[in-house]
Design a protein around this motif. Sequence first.
Motif, PDB file in Angstrom:
ATOM      1  N   TYR A 153      35.837   9.256 -26.251  1.00 11.46           N
ATOM      2  CA  TYR A 153      35.218  10.448 -25.688  1.00 11.46           C
ATOM      3  C   TYR A 153      33.703  10.333 -25.810  1.00 11.46           C
ATOM      4  O   TYR A 153      33.186  10.036 -26.884  1.00 11.46           O
TER       5      TYR A 153
ATOM      6  N   HIS B  31      44.317  22.494 -26.382  1.00 11.88           N
ATOM      7  CA  HIS B  31      43.660  21.511 -25.512  1.00 11.88           C
ATOM      8  C   HIS B  31      43.217  22.277 -24.288  1.00 11.88           C
ATOM      9  O   HIS B  31      44.042  22.836 -23.563  1.00 11.88           O
TER      10      HIS B  31
ATOM     11  N   HIS C 183      40.136  22.653 -20.956  1.00 10.33           N
ATOM     12  CA  HIS C 183      39.014  22.177 -20.167  1.00 10.33           C
ATOM     13  C   HIS C 183      38.254  23.390 -19.671  1.00 10.33           C
ATOM     14  O   HIS C 183      38.835  24.465 -19.466  1.00 10.33           O
TER      15      HIS C 183
ATOM     16  N   HIS D 199      36.103  18.419 -21.114  1.00 11.67           N
ATOM     17  CA  HIS D 199      37.080  18.675 -22.179  1.00 11.67           C
ATOM     18  C   HIS D 199      36.395  19.542 -23.243  1.00 11.67           C
ATOM     19  O   HIS D 199      35.349  19.161 -23.779  1.00 11.67           O
TER      20      HIS D 199
HETATM   21 ZN    ZN Z   1      41.090  17.108 -22.300  1.00 13.17          ZN
END
Ligand code: ZN
Length: 144
Positions: free
Chosen positions: A61, A89, A91, A105
Motif C-alpha cells: 500500500y 474495510h 473506500h 482505501h
Molecule cells: Zn481497500
Amino acid sequence: MEVIVKSTGKVLVGRLPKGSDLLEALTDICQGAGIQVGRVQAIGAVTRARVGYYDQAARVYNFLDFNQDLEILALVGNVSLKDGKPFVHAHVTLGDAQGQALGGHLAEGCEVFACEYEIAEYQAERPLERGWDQETGLMLWQGK
Ligand code: ZN
C-alpha cells in the motif's frame, strides 16, 4: 467465495464526534456492537485525509496524505472478521474546494469534521473471515 445473508440485523445510524479518526471510530462502533458481518456507509467532511492505493505489482500500500478540508462524498465499506475481531474495510471518495474528487482505501489518519454513518448488520450463514491470499498479497475473505 460468498456467504448467504439471510436477513439484516440491527442498523446503527449516527454521527461521529468532531476530531475523531474516521476509520477508528467506525471500527470501534462495530466492535462495540459485536457486528461481525455488515455494510458501512457514510457522508460528511474531514479536516485531513489519508488513503491507500495498493500497488499490485509491488504488493504494498502506498499512502496519500491530504492536509486540507474535504467533503466525504461517499464512504462505502463492509465489516468482516480479521484475527477474530470485527474489521472495517472501506473506500472513500472525497471532494475538494473545486469539486474535484480524490480518494482510495480508507486508512487511519482521516480526522472527522462531521460524519453521518449507517452500519447495517447482516445475519449471515457463517462469519466472513479474512486471511492471507497468496495471489494478491492481500488479506481477503477465505472459504468457498
Ligand atoms: Zn481497500
